[in-house]
Design a protein around this motif. Structure first.
Motif, PDB file in Angstrom:
ATOM      1  N   PRO A  38      73.737  86.612 -55.273  1.00 57.06           N
ATOM      2  CA  PRO A  38      74.546  87.600 -54.551  1.00 57.06           C
ATOM      3  C   PRO A  38      75.956  87.126 -54.216  1.00 57.06           C
ATOM      4  CG  PRO A  38      72.306  87.621 -53.721  1.00 57.06           C
ATOM      5  CD  PRO A  38      72.383  86.479 -54.693  1.00 57.06           C
ATOM      6  N   GLU A  39      76.087  85.861 -53.840  1.00 57.02           N
ATOM      7  CA  GLU A  39      77.430  85.348 -53.542  1.00 57.02           C
ATOM      8  C   GLU A  39      78.291  85.350 -54.799  1.00 57.02           C
ATOM      9  OE1 GLU A  39      80.688  82.678 -53.614  1.00 57.02           O
ATOM     10  OE2 GLU A  39      78.811  82.245 -54.674  1.00 57.02           O
ATOM     11  N   GLY A  40      77.686  84.964 -55.929  1.00 49.95           N
ATOM     12  CA  GLY A  40      78.423  84.943 -57.183  1.00 49.95           C
ATOM     13  C   GLY A  40      78.820  86.334 -57.646  1.00 49.95           C
ATOM     14  N   ILE A  41      77.936  87.313 -57.428  1.00 47.36           N
ATOM     15  CA  ILE A  41      78.246  88.692 -57.814  1.00 47.36           C
ATOM     16  C   ILE A  41      79.420  89.219 -57.000  1.00 47.36           C
ATOM     17  CG2 ILE A  41      77.362  91.059 -57.763  1.00 47.36           C
ATOM     18  CD1 ILE A  41      74.608  89.933 -58.475  1.00 47.36           C
ATOM     19  N   ARG A  42      79.407  88.939 -55.699  1.00 46.17           N
ATOM     20  CA  ARG A  42      80.534  89.373 -54.870  1.00 46.17           C
ATOM     21  C   ARG A  42      81.817  88.667 -55.289  1.00 46.17           C
ATOM     22  NH1 ARG A  42      80.335  89.823 -48.376  1.00 46.17           N
ATOM     23  NH2 ARG A  42      79.203  91.706 -49.031  1.00 46.17           N
ATOM     24  N   TRP A  43      81.697  87.400 -55.635  1.00 37.29           N
ATOM     25  CA  TRP A  43      82.873  86.633 -56.073  1.00 37.29           C
ATOM     26  C   TRP A  43      83.487  87.236 -57.339  1.00 37.29           C
ATOM     27  CZ3 TRP A  43      82.656  83.914 -60.812  1.00 37.29           C
ATOM     28  CH2 TRP A  43      83.836  83.255 -61.137  1.00 37.29           C
ATOM     29  N   ILE A  44      82.671  87.524 -58.364  1.00 42.01           N
ATOM     30  CA  ILE A  44      83.222  88.073 -59.597  1.00 42.01           C
ATOM     31  C   ILE A  44      83.803  89.459 -59.370  1.00 42.01           C
ATOM     32  CG2 ILE A  44      81.030  89.027 -60.425  1.00 42.01           C
ATOM     33  CD1 ILE A  44      83.841  87.486 -62.563  1.00 42.01           C
ATOM     34  N   ARG A  45      83.179  90.229 -58.465  1.00 40.22           N
ATOM     35  CA  ARG A  45      83.711  91.550 -58.137  1.00 40.22           C
ATOM     36  C   ARG A  45      85.112  91.435 -57.539  1.00 40.22           C
ATOM     37  NH1 ARG A  45      80.910  93.646 -53.196  1.00 40.22           N
ATOM     38  NH2 ARG A  45      79.070  93.437 -54.516  1.00 40.22           N
ATOM     39  N   ASP A  46      85.262  90.579 -56.540  1.00 38.64           N
ATOM     40  CA  ASP A  46      86.567  90.395 -55.898  1.00 38.64           C
ATOM     41  C   ASP A  46      87.584  89.804 -56.867  1.00 38.64           C
ATOM     42  OD1 ASP A  46      85.449  91.365 -53.578  1.00 38.64           O
ATOM     43  OD2 ASP A  46      85.120  89.390 -52.679  1.00 38.64           O
ATOM     44  N   LEU A  47      87.126  88.891 -57.728  1.00 34.58           N
ATOM     45  CA  LEU A  47      88.022  88.281 -58.710  1.00 34.58           C
ATOM     46  C   LEU A  47      88.583  89.335 -59.661  1.00 34.58           C
ATOM     47  CD1 LEU A  47      89.215  85.768 -60.154  1.00 34.58           C
ATOM     48  CD2 LEU A  47      87.103  85.702 -61.509  1.00 34.58           C
ATOM     49  N   LEU A  48      87.718  90.173 -60.203  1.00 33.10           N
ATOM     50  CA  LEU A  48      88.165  91.183 -61.167  1.00 33.10           C
ATOM     51  C   LEU A  48      89.100  92.192 -60.519  1.00 33.10           C
ATOM     52  CD1 LEU A  48      84.875  91.815 -63.183  1.00 33.10           C
ATOM     53  CD2 LEU A  48      86.845  90.394 -63.798  1.00 33.10           C
ATOM     54  N   ARG A  49      88.788  92.593 -59.313  1.00 36.07           N
ATOM     55  CA  ARG A  49      89.685  93.509 -58.605  1.00 36.07           C
ATOM     56  C   ARG A  49      91.050  92.870 -58.391  1.00 36.07           C
ATOM     57  NH1 ARG A  49      86.048  96.024 -53.696  1.00 36.07           N
ATOM     58  NH2 ARG A  49      85.113  97.761 -54.830  1.00 36.07           N
ATOM     59  N   GLY A  50      91.048  91.589 -58.012  1.00 34.71           N
ATOM     60  CA  GLY A  50      92.305  90.892 -57.793  1.00 34.71           C
ATOM     61  C   GLY A  50      93.115  90.745 -59.069  1.00 34.71           C
ATOM     62  N   LEU A  51      92.445  90.433 -60.178  1.00 28.64           N
ATOM     63  CA  LEU A  51      93.141  90.305 -61.456  1.00 28.64           C
ATOM     64  C   LEU A  51      93.722  91.646 -61.912  1.00 28.64           C
ATOM     65  CD1 LEU A  51      90.599  87.961 -63.278  1.00 28.64           C
ATOM     66  CD2 LEU A  51      92.889  87.333 -62.459  1.00 28.64           C
ATOM     67  N   ALA A  52      92.989  92.719 -61.679  1.00 28.87           N
ATOM     68  CA  ALA A  52      93.506  94.040 -62.023  1.00 28.87           C
ATOM     69  C   ALA A  52      94.719  94.383 -61.168  1.00 28.87           C
ATOM     70  CB  ALA A  52      92.417  95.094 -61.854  1.00 28.87           C
ATOM     71  N   ALA A  53      94.675  94.007 -59.895  1.00 24.44           N
ATOM     72  CA  ALA A  53      95.803  94.271 -59.004  1.00 24.44           C
ATOM     73  C   ALA A  53      97.063  93.542 -59.463  1.00 24.44           C
ATOM     74  CB  ALA A  53      95.442  93.862 -57.574  1.00 24.44           C
ATOM     75  N   GLU A  54      96.893  92.459 -60.228  1.00 21.22           N
ATOM     76  CA  GLU A  54      98.028  91.726 -60.776  1.00 21.22           C
ATOM     77  C   GLU A  54      98.583  92.396 -62.036  1.00 21.22           C
ATOM     78  OE1 GLU A  54      96.616  87.809 -61.475  1.00 21.22           O
ATOM     79  OE2 GLU A  54      96.399  87.307 -59.339  1.00 21.22           O
ATOM     80  N   GLY A  55      97.931  93.458 -62.486  1.00 17.49           N
ATOM     81  CA  GLY A  55      98.419  94.191 -63.649  1.00 17.49           C
ATOM     82  C   GLY A  55      97.676  93.905 -64.937  1.00 17.49           C
ATOM     83  N   ARG A  56      96.547  93.229 -64.865  1.00 17.92           N
ATOM     84  CA  ARG A  56      95.790  92.926 -66.080  1.00 17.92           C
ATOM     85  C   ARG A  56      94.859  94.086 -66.445  1.00 17.92           C
ATOM     86  NH1 ARG A  56      96.248  86.954 -66.006  1.00 17.92           N
ATOM     87  NH2 ARG A  56      96.768  86.434 -63.857  1.00 17.92           N
ATOM     88  N   ALA A  57      94.606  94.233 -67.734  1.00 22.13           N
ATOM     89  CA  ALA A  57      93.647  95.225 -68.229  1.00 22.13           C
ATOM     90  C   ALA A  57      92.295  94.542 -68.357  1.00 22.13           C
ATOM     91  CB  ALA A  57      94.094  95.768 -69.579  1.00 22.13           C
ATOM     92  N   ILE A  58      91.263  95.154 -67.779  1.00 29.60           N
ATOM     93  CA  ILE A  58      89.942  94.519 -67.750  1.00 29.60           C
ATOM     94  C   ILE A  58      88.894  95.500 -68.260  1.00 29.60           C
ATOM     95  CG2 ILE A  58      88.184  93.457 -66.295  1.00 29.60           C
ATOM     96  CD1 ILE A  58      90.443  92.598 -64.416  1.00 29.60           C
TER      97      ILE A  58
END
Length: 329
Positions: free
Chosen positions: A160-180
């Motif tokens: 569960p901690e890892g799932i939340r981590w990847i979720r927050d990571l992907l959202r953050g990377l998208a906020a930087e302008g990346r296509a995911i």
């Protein structure tokens, strides 16, 4: 940015992907959904130049992957987390990749910290758990700081901690302008991570839309009804063309049963769910037949509900309904 235009892939008589077109925009996490055998992995492989399309084209930042001069700086991918040299430790695995792409040692250490592998960076990757292997695969995808990410089931094996981590990571990377572009069978997690969806079935595009619009469309056809005459009303609704299921409050669980299995006696708190008729039509039927209603409300579908509804006719490997009768096993 990813642009898929009329992509088709045939293996002899088998059509894995057929005339598929969609776009993955910068700044957006796009969920790639479909039943098993829908063609998701084949599509990802064609985008990355691993499979050659029969027809059509896939572009990353305006060019086919094979024509990118520094592909790792354009797109990072995780298709198979276990595609690593099991005898190397995590850091050496990343250093080997870095050497082929002109990436600094400093960046290797950055991604090790980013994915939480600092404590095991010196251990052989062959001894990693599934979750640790996923983290190493994600580190590999991020190594060259790409503008686009393609991840196939990235939360597989994560706690569960890892799932939340990847979720927050992907959202953050998208906020930087990346296509995911991310595929997953965990609908609850996709609902929390993605904002856009590409849904395919049997190799064809079913729908390209936002998560909100996708769920809203499914919700509009589902209505929750409570009535002391639930059994009688369920039969009337079924005769009018609705699909009806019920969940007795006295059972203490949310499992639904088909209308044909409704017992003759229901408690006053029993409720039914109706699909296929608008709420106004349901209310009119109740009034016309003297049915007392305690509740009549549109039901907000989950992403899983919406996905199951829209892909119902595109499932290639259907599961048989378990029998409640005894017999050969």
């Amino acid at each position: 940015m990813i642009e898929v235009q009329g992509l088709t892939k045939r293996y002899g008589r088998k059509v894995a992907v057929e005339d598929l077109s969609f776009t993955v925009q910068p700044g957006v996490v796009t969920g790639f959904l479909g039943p098993n055998g829908a063609g998701k992995s084949t599509t990802m492989r064609m985008i990355l130049g691993l499979d050659r399309p029969t027809s059509g084209i896939a572009l990353v930042d305006g060019r086919p992957y094979r024509e990118l001069r520094a592909p790792a700086r354009h797109v990072g991918a995780l298709l198979e987390a276990r595609s690593i040299h099991s005898g190397r430790n995590a850091r050496n695995h990343l250093l080997a990749l870095a050497a082929t792409h002109g990436v600094s040692t400093r960046r290797v250490d950055e991604v090790i910290d980013l994915v939480g592998l600092r404590e095991v960076a010196g251990k052989r990757a062959g001894g990693f758990s599934l979750g640790m292997g996923q983290r190493l695969g994600i580190a590999s995808a991020l190594l060259a700081d790409p503008s686009t990410l393609i991840l196939d089931e990235p939360v597989n094996g994560l706690d569960p901690e890892g799932i939340r981590w990847i979720r927050d990571l992907l959202r953050g990377l998208a906020a930087e302008g990346r296509a995911i572009l991310i595929s997953s069978h965990l609908m609850s997690e996709m609902a929390l991570t993605a904002t856009h969806l590409v849904v395919i079935g049997r190799g064809r595009l079913i729908q390209e839309t936002t998560v909100e619009q996708f769920v809203r469309a499914a919700s509009s056809s589902r209505v929750h009804v409570r009535s002391p005459q639930a059994a009688e009303f369920a039969e009337l609704l079924a005769q009018a063309g609705a699909t009806v299921s019920f969940s007795p409050a006295t059972a203490g669980n949310p499992a639904t049963r088909a209308v044909s299995s409704i017992p003759p006696q229901l408690t006053i708190s029993d409720s039914i769910e109706v699909a296929g008729l608008p709420v106004e039509r349901i209310g009119d039927l109740a009034r016309a037949h003297g049915i007392t209603l305690y509740e009549l409300s549109p039901r907000l579908a989950s992403l899983e509900d919406a996905f199951m509804d829209i892909t119902r006719d595109a499932v290639e490997f259907a599961t048989a309904t378990p029998s409640t009768r005894g017999g050969n096993r």
